[in-house]
Scaffold this active site. Structure first.
Site, PDB file in Angstrom:
ATOM      1  N   SER A  24      33.257  28.133-100.225  1.00 57.11           N
ATOM      2  CA  SER A  24      32.343  28.814-101.146  1.00 57.11           C
ATOM      3  C   SER A  24      31.032  29.090-100.424  1.00 57.11           C
ATOM      4  O   SER A  24      30.338  28.151-100.010  1.00 57.11           O
ATOM      5  CB  SER A  24      32.082  27.933-102.369  1.00 57.11           C
ATOM      6  OG  SER A  24      30.916  28.389-103.019  1.00 57.11           O
ATOM      7  N   HIS A  67      35.301  32.386-100.862  1.00 58.27           N
ATOM      8  CA  HIS A  67      35.003  32.278-102.292  1.00 58.27           C
ATOM      9  C   HIS A  67      33.543  32.678-102.519  1.00 58.27           C
ATOM     10  O   HIS A  67      32.626  32.073-101.963  1.00 58.27           O
ATOM     11  CB  HIS A  67      35.253  30.840-102.750  1.00 58.27           C
ATOM     12  CG  HIS A  67      35.097  30.594-104.213  1.00 58.27           C
ATOM     13  ND1 HIS A  67      36.073  30.909-105.135  1.00 58.27           N
ATOM     14  CD2 HIS A  67      34.076  30.061-104.925  1.00 58.27           C
ATOM     15  CE1 HIS A  67      35.671  30.563-106.347  1.00 58.27           C
ATOM     16  NE2 HIS A  67      34.448  30.053-106.249  1.00 58.27           N
ATOM     17  N   ASP A 102      30.594  33.146-105.212  1.00 58.05           N
ATOM     18  CA  ASP A 102      30.154  32.739-106.552  1.00 58.05           C
ATOM     19  C   ASP A 102      29.068  33.675-107.068  1.00 58.05           C
ATOM     20  O   ASP A 102      27.993  33.776-106.485  1.00 58.05           O
ATOM     21  CB  ASP A 102      29.622  31.308-106.516  1.00 58.05           C
ATOM     22  CG  ASP A 102      30.741  30.293-106.382  1.00 58.05           C
ATOM     23  OD1 ASP A 102      31.641  30.298-107.250  1.00 58.05           O
ATOM     24  OD2 ASP A 102      30.724  29.523-105.408  1.00 58.05           O
ATOM     25  N   MET A 158      26.626  34.468-110.217  1.00 51.45           N
ATOM     26  CA  MET A 158      26.034  33.824-111.403  1.00 51.45           C
ATOM     27  C   MET A 158      24.896  34.673-111.946  1.00 51.45           C
ATOM     28  O   MET A 158      24.058  35.157-111.170  1.00 51.45           O
ATOM     29  CB  MET A 158      25.482  32.452-111.027  1.00 51.45           C
ATOM     30  CG  MET A 158      26.494  31.541-110.352  1.00 51.45           C
ATOM     31  SD  MET A 158      25.716  29.989-109.915  1.00 51.45           S
ATOM     32  CE  MET A 158      27.066  29.138-109.110  1.00 51.45           C
ATOM     33  N   HIS A 216      34.304  34.962-107.825  1.00 55.59           N
ATOM     34  CA  HIS A 216      34.295  34.137-109.049  1.00 55.59           C
ATOM     35  C   HIS A 216      33.101  34.551-109.893  1.00 55.59           C
ATOM     36  O   HIS A 216      31.964  34.215-109.572  1.00 55.59           O
ATOM     37  CB  HIS A 216      34.221  32.652-108.605  1.00 55.59           C
ATOM     38  CG  HIS A 216      34.064  31.675-109.723  1.00 55.59           C
ATOM     39  ND1 HIS A 216      33.715  30.349-109.508  1.00 55.59           N
ATOM     40  CD2 HIS A 216      34.224  31.796-111.068  1.00 55.59           C
ATOM     41  CE1 HIS A 216      33.652  29.724-110.669  1.00 55.59           C
ATOM     42  NE2 HIS A 216      33.949  30.573-111.626  1.00 55.59           N
ATOM     43  N   MET A 243      30.751  34.200-112.758  1.00 57.13           N
ATOM     44  CA  MET A 243      30.214  33.330-113.808  1.00 57.13           C
ATOM     45  C   MET A 243      29.145  34.147-114.528  1.00 57.13           C
ATOM     46  O   MET A 243      27.940  33.901-114.399  1.00 57.13           O
ATOM     47  CB  MET A 243      29.636  32.060-113.184  1.00 57.13           C
ATOM     48  CG  MET A 243      30.714  31.080-112.726  1.00 57.13           C
ATOM     49  SD  MET A 243      30.114  29.859-111.553  1.00 57.13           S
ATOM     50  CE  MET A 243      30.300  30.756-110.023  1.00 57.13           C
ATOM     51  N   MET A 295      38.245  24.784-113.250  1.00 53.64           N
ATOM     52  CA  MET A 295      36.968  24.219-112.787  1.00 53.64           C
ATOM     53  C   MET A 295      37.043  22.697-112.846  1.00 53.64           C
ATOM     54  O   MET A 295      37.416  22.121-113.864  1.00 53.64           O
ATOM     55  CB  MET A 295      35.809  24.697-113.670  1.00 53.64           C
ATOM     56  CG  MET A 295      35.416  26.163-113.523  1.00 53.64           C
ATOM     57  SD  MET A 295      35.039  26.700-111.845  1.00 53.64           S
ATOM     58  CE  MET A 295      33.632  25.668-111.413  1.00 53.64           C
ATOM     59  N   ASP A 326      37.973  24.161-108.138  1.00 55.49           N
ATOM     60  CA  ASP A 326      36.623  24.484-107.670  1.00 55.49           C
ATOM     61  C   ASP A 326      35.632  23.457-108.212  1.00 55.49           C
ATOM     62  O   ASP A 326      35.444  23.363-109.425  1.00 55.49           O
ATOM     63  CB  ASP A 326      36.279  25.900-108.173  1.00 55.49           C
ATOM     64  CG  ASP A 326      34.939  26.415-107.693  1.00 55.49           C
ATOM     65  OD1 ASP A 326      34.318  25.769-106.830  1.00 55.49           O
ATOM     66  OD2 ASP A 326      34.525  27.490-108.184  1.00 55.49           O
TER      67      ASP A 326
HETATM   68  C1  DX5 Z   1      30.141  25.997-108.916  1.00 48.88           C
HETATM   69  C2  DX5 Z   1      30.811  27.011-108.026  1.00 48.88           C
HETATM   70  C3  DX5 Z   1      31.490  26.416-106.836  1.00 48.88           C
HETATM   71  C4  DX5 Z   1      30.604  25.647-105.883  1.00 48.88           C
HETATM   72  C5  DX5 Z   1      31.432  24.468-105.425  1.00 48.88           C
HETATM   73  O1  DX5 Z   1      29.856  26.573-110.131  1.00 48.88           O
HETATM   74  O2  DX5 Z   1      31.795  27.733-108.752  1.00 48.88           O
HETATM   75  O3  DX5 Z   1      32.268  27.389-106.144  1.00 48.88           O
HETATM   76  O4  DX5 Z   1      30.166  26.369-104.779  1.00 48.88           O
HETATM   77  O5  DX5 Z   1      30.628  23.644-104.661  1.00 48.88           O
HETATM   78  P1  DX5 Z   1      31.048  22.185-104.168  1.00 48.88           P
HETATM   79  O6  DX5 Z   1      32.279  22.340-103.324  1.00 48.88           O
HETATM   80  O7  DX5 Z   1      29.849  21.754-103.394  1.00 48.88           O
HETATM   81  O8  DX5 Z   1      31.303  21.356-105.387  1.00 48.88           O
HETATM   82 ZN    ZN Z   2      33.221  29.047-107.659  1.00 49.96          ZN
END
Ligand code: DX5
Ligand code: ZN
Length: 220
Positions: free
Chosen positions: A11, A36, A38, A40, A69, A71, A140, A178
């Site tokens: 990620s 990956h 993320d 947000m 991903h 969010m 998740m 994740d």
């Molecule tokens: C959290 C993200 C993850 C995050 C995971 O909301 O969706 O992808 O980067 O991070 P680690 O591996 O540090 O838990």
């Molecule tokens: Zn993620």
């Protein structure tokens, strides 16, 4: 036991965004299977990260498979933007405001692979009606929003239920996990039926990226 090849998805939330091209090259050289990304919006989750312009730049910088991903509260409105930016797979939350059926159809119409994400409190059964159309389900294993949180072991039963259902209706379904993935939690997830492991802080926090990625593949 379920025997798909295990894929590792670093990620980039834990990468140095000012040096993203170099960070991506490091995980690619380390043997990562996909990237990956993320996304947000500060509304669906209490954090803001990146959007389509960064995905577009990442697309130019690498030929790696881009797993985005989302969010965000209204994923349906942004599918074209992420598809045009170069996403290979788009995952969106079942808890978002967009209609799941319409959003899946929209993703498919852009030629991108569709995936649905479940927050920790959402039961496995809620994704069952959509499994046949999906390339992947993301379970998740932390509350979405931030890297570096602790793995929630109570999500393992959910992975098992989804794998069981998928074996009946969509045997090729990938199940991704994740949040809080380190070697010990990675093997628990694989045992439960997951085959795509996202890891942010563990991989990017390591001086030996290849060693970290290898250590997440059970029985390696
Ligand atoms: C959290 C993200 C993850 C995050 C995971 O909301 O969706 O992808 O980067 O991070 P680690 O591996 O540090 O838990
Ligand atoms: Zn993620």
């Amino acid at each position: 036991m379920f025997k798909n090849k295990i894929k590792i998805a670093p990620s980039i939330l834990s990468a140095d965004y000012a040096d993203l091209k170099k960070e991506i090259e490091r995980v690619k050289q380390g043997g990562a299977d996909m990237l990956h990304v993320d996304v947000m919006d500060g509304h669906f989750v209490p954090n803001i990260s990146i959007g389509p312009p960064v995905v577009k730049s990442v697309r130019k910088a690498t030929d790696m498979f881009l797993d985005c991903h989302l969010m965000i509260s209204n994923p349906l409105e942004y599918i074209d933007a992420f598809a045009n930016a170069g996403a290979d797979l788009i995952s969106f939350h079942l808890e978002s405001e967009s209609d799941p059926e319409k959003t899946i159809e929209k993703i498919i119409s852009t030629g991108v692979k569709p995936a649905l994400v479940l927050k920790p409190k959402t039961p496995a059964e809620e994704v069952f009606p959509f499994i046949e159309k999906l390339a992947m389900v993301l379970v998740m294993t932390v509350e979405p929003g931030f890297g570096g949180q602790s793995f929630m072991e109570d999500q393992l039963g959910k992975i098992q239920k989804i794998r069981k259902k998928a074996s009946e209706v969509n045997p090729d379904l990938m199940i991704q996990v994740d949040g809080g993935i380190v070697p010990a939690t990675a093997s628990l997830c694989v045992e439960a039926g997951a085959d795509v492991l996202v890891s942010g802080s563990y991989i990017f926090g390591s001086d030996d990226i290849k060693g970290a990625i290898d250590s997440l593949r059970p029985c390696s």
